[in-house]
Design a protein around this motif. Sequence first.
Motif, PDB file in Angstrom:
ATOM      1  N   UNK A 112     -30.347 -35.433 -10.304  1.00 53.40           N
ATOM      2  CA  UNK A 112     -29.775 -34.194  -9.774  1.00 53.40           C
ATOM      3  C   UNK A 112     -29.017 -33.466 -10.881  1.00 53.40           C
ATOM      4  N   UNK A 113     -29.183 -32.151 -10.935  1.00 54.53           N
ATOM      5  CA  UNK A 113     -28.387 -31.308 -11.836  1.00 54.53           C
ATOM      6  C   UNK A 113     -27.620 -30.330 -10.955  1.00 54.53           C
ATOM      7  N   UNK A 114     -26.295 -30.392 -11.024  1.00 55.08           N
ATOM      8  CA  UNK A 114     -25.460 -29.487 -10.225  1.00 55.08           C
ATOM      9  C   UNK A 114     -24.657 -28.618 -11.180  1.00 55.08           C
ATOM     10  N   UNK A 115     -24.776 -27.308 -11.041  1.00 52.75           N
ATOM     11  CA  UNK A 115     -24.024 -26.396 -11.894  1.00 52.75           C
ATOM     12  C   UNK A 115     -23.593 -25.172 -11.091  1.00 52.75           C
ATOM     13  N   UNK A 116     -22.606 -24.462 -11.617  1.00 52.14           N
ATOM     14  CA  UNK A 116     -22.141 -23.259 -10.952  1.00 52.14           C
ATOM     15  C   UNK A 116     -23.226 -22.196 -10.911  1.00 52.14           C
ATOM     16  N   UNK A 117     -23.207 -21.367  -9.861  1.00 45.59           N
ATOM     17  CA  UNK A 117     -24.266 -20.354  -9.721  1.00 45.59           C
ATOM     18  C   UNK A 117     -24.190 -19.299 -10.823  1.00 45.59           C
ATOM     19  N   UNK A 118     -22.980 -19.082 -11.392  1.00 44.06           N
ATOM     20  CA  UNK A 118     -22.830 -18.106 -12.466  1.00 44.06           C
ATOM     21  C   UNK A 118     -21.524 -18.375 -13.194  1.00 44.06           C
ATOM     22  N   UNK A 119     -21.395 -17.804 -14.392  1.00 45.90           N
ATOM     23  CA  UNK A 119     -20.146 -17.889 -15.142  1.00 45.90           C
ATOM     24  C   UNK A 119     -19.385 -16.590 -14.951  1.00 45.90           C
ATOM     25  N   UNK A 120     -18.063 -16.672 -14.918  1.00 41.11           N
ATOM     26  CA  UNK A 120     -17.279 -15.470 -14.629  1.00 41.11           C
ATOM     27  C   UNK A 120     -17.116 -14.567 -15.847  1.00 41.11           C
ATOM     28  N   UNK A 121     -17.643 -14.982 -17.009  1.00 41.62           N
ATOM     29  CA  UNK A 121     -17.543 -14.095 -18.177  1.00 41.62           C
ATOM     30  C   UNK A 121     -18.719 -13.117 -18.248  1.00 41.62           C
ATOM     31  N   UNK A 122     -19.950 -13.623 -18.159  1.00 39.86           N
ATOM     32  CA  UNK A 122     -21.097 -12.720 -18.230  1.00 39.86           C
ATOM     33  C   UNK A 122     -21.741 -12.445 -16.869  1.00 39.86           C
ATOM     34  N   UNK A 123     -21.412 -13.277 -15.860  1.00 38.74           N
ATOM     35  CA  UNK A 123     -21.945 -13.090 -14.497  1.00 38.74           C
ATOM     36  C   UNK A 123     -23.470 -13.018 -14.463  1.00 38.74           C
ATOM     37  N   UNK A 124     -24.138 -13.747 -15.356  1.00 43.73           N
ATOM     38  CA  UNK A 124     -25.591 -13.635 -15.440  1.00 43.73           C
ATOM     39  C   UNK A 124     -26.324 -14.251 -14.235  1.00 43.73           C
ATOM     40  N   UNK A 125     -25.852 -15.405 -13.755  1.00 49.49           N
ATOM     41  CA  UNK A 125     -26.523 -16.066 -12.624  1.00 49.49           C
ATOM     42  C   UNK A 125     -27.996 -16.333 -12.963  1.00 49.49           C
ATOM     43  N   UNK A 126     -28.240 -16.934 -14.142  1.00 46.54           N
ATOM     44  CA  UNK A 126     -29.612 -17.161 -14.595  1.00 46.54           C
ATOM     45  C   UNK A 126     -29.892 -18.602 -15.016  1.00 46.54           C
ATOM     46  N   UNK A 127     -28.879 -19.290 -15.542  1.00 49.03           N
ATOM     47  CA  UNK A 127     -29.121 -20.580 -16.195  1.00 49.03           C
ATOM     48  C   UNK A 127     -29.741 -21.607 -15.254  1.00 49.03           C
ATOM     49  N   UNK A 128     -29.223 -21.733 -14.035  1.00 47.81           N
ATOM     50  CA  UNK A 128     -29.751 -22.714 -13.086  1.00 47.81           C
ATOM     51  C   UNK A 128     -31.212 -22.476 -12.764  1.00 47.81           C
ATOM     52  N   UNK A 129     -31.550 -21.214 -12.505  1.00 38.87           N
ATOM     53  CA  UNK A 129     -32.933 -20.870 -12.169  1.00 38.87           C
ATOM     54  C   UNK A 129     -33.868 -21.094 -13.356  1.00 38.87           C
ATOM     55  N   UNK A 130     -33.396 -20.735 -14.560  1.00 35.67           N
ATOM     56  CA  UNK A 130     -34.209 -20.949 -15.756  1.00 35.67           C
ATOM     57  C   UNK A 130     -34.432 -22.438 -16.015  1.00 35.67           C
ATOM     58  N   UNK A 131     -33.385 -23.238 -15.802  1.00 37.22           N
ATOM     59  CA  UNK A 131     -33.512 -24.680 -15.996  1.00 37.22           C
ATOM     60  C   UNK A 131     -34.534 -25.265 -15.025  1.00 37.22           C
ATOM     61  N   UNK A 132     -34.486 -24.817 -13.770  1.00 37.43           N
ATOM     62  CA  UNK A 132     -35.453 -25.308 -12.778  1.00 37.43           C
ATOM     63  C   UNK A 132     -36.877 -24.948 -13.183  1.00 37.43           C
ATOM     64  N   UNK A 133     -37.040 -23.739 -13.711  1.00 37.22           N
ATOM     65  CA  UNK A 133     -38.377 -23.307 -14.135  1.00 37.22           C
ATOM     66  C   UNK A 133     -38.873 -24.113 -15.332  1.00 37.22           C
ATOM     67  N   UNK A 134     -37.988 -24.368 -16.296  1.00 41.52           N
ATOM     68  CA  UNK A 134     -38.384 -25.095 -17.504  1.00 41.52           C
ATOM     69  C   UNK A 134     -38.709 -26.556 -17.199  1.00 41.52           C
ATOM     70  N   UNK A 135     -37.970 -27.160 -16.275  1.00 37.30           N
ATOM     71  CA  UNK A 135     -38.179 -28.578 -15.954  1.00 37.30           C
ATOM     72  C   UNK A 135     -39.207 -28.794 -14.851  1.00 37.30           C
ATOM     73  N   UNK A 136     -39.528 -27.729 -14.108  1.00 36.23           N
ATOM     74  CA  UNK A 136     -40.444 -27.869 -12.979  1.00 36.23           C
ATOM     75  C   UNK A 136     -39.793 -28.501 -11.758  1.00 36.23           C
ATOM     76  N   UNK A 137     -38.466 -28.530 -11.737  1.00 37.09           N
ATOM     77  CA  UNK A 137     -37.745 -29.119 -10.601  1.00 37.09           C
ATOM     78  C   UNK A 137     -37.599 -28.107  -9.467  1.00 37.09           C
TER      79      UNK A 137
END
Length: 249
Positions: A112-137
Motif C-alpha cells: 500500500x502507498x498512502x500519500x496526501x492528495x496534494x501539497x499546500x505549496x503547489x496544489x498540483x494534486x498529481x503525484x498520487x495519480x501519476x504514481x498509480x499510472x507508472x506502477x500500474x496499481x
Amino acid sequence: MKVLVPVKRVVDYNVKVRVKADGSGVDIANVKMSMNPFDEIAVEEAVRLKEKGVVTEIVAVSCGVTQCQETLRTAMAIGADRAILVETDAELQPLAVAKLLKALVDKEAPQLVILGKQAIDDDCNQTGQMLAALTGMPQGTFASKVEAVDGGVNVTREVDGGLETVKLALPAVITTDLRLNEPRYVTLPNIMKAKKKPLDIVKPADLGVDVTPRIKTLKVAEPAKRSAGIKVPDVATLVSKLKNEAKVI
C-alpha cells in the motif's frame, strides 16, 4: 503488510508567504517549514492501520533537500518505523517525484502507498495519480475512509454527488483527504525515539531517475488586492453595473 508513506516538506500553513522581489518564486528564507498537512493525515492513517494489526511496517519517504530529514523524523515520531530520503537540491516537479517513488516501490515492494492528495505549496494534486499510472496499481483518491477487507482495501471517497466507495486489490495507491482523520499530537518521548530509528539517504542517480524540471516558472506574482465593495440603491443600478462595469452579464 508494508506501507509506503511519502511526505513533503512545505512552508507551514500558518505562515503568510511572500513573493521574491524579482518574481522568480516564493521567499522561503527564515520561514517555518513543516510536514504537508495532507501527508500528516496519510502517516496517521498508516499508523492507525498498524494499530489495528493490518500493517506490519511503515516506511516514510521524502524527496528534496537535506532538511527534509526533520520532516521524516516527525513522521517517525507519529509512528513510522523507518525512513528514506531521496536527497537532491533540484526543483522537484510532480512527475519527477512520481518516478522517484516508483523506483522506491519497485525496491521496497509495499502492498500500500498512502500519500496526501496534494501539497499546500503547489496544489498540483498529481503525484498520487501519476504514481498509480507508472506502477500500474489501482488507485483510490480523496479518501475519507479506508478499511482493510478480504485481502484488499475499501476506500470511501468524496465526489461531487456525495460519497463513492471503491474496492482496491493490493498493491494499491491511496491519496488522503482532510476528513479521513485528525493526526495525533506528537509527544516528546516519541520524538526522542524517532531520533534512533533508521533513516537511509539515497540520490536520484542511485535510483536511475532523471529529475530535470520539465516546466519552467516564468513569473510568480501576488494576487491583485480586492477593491472595496459598494452599495447600490436599487436592482436596476446593480444590473447596470454588472453589465457595463463588471461585464459579467
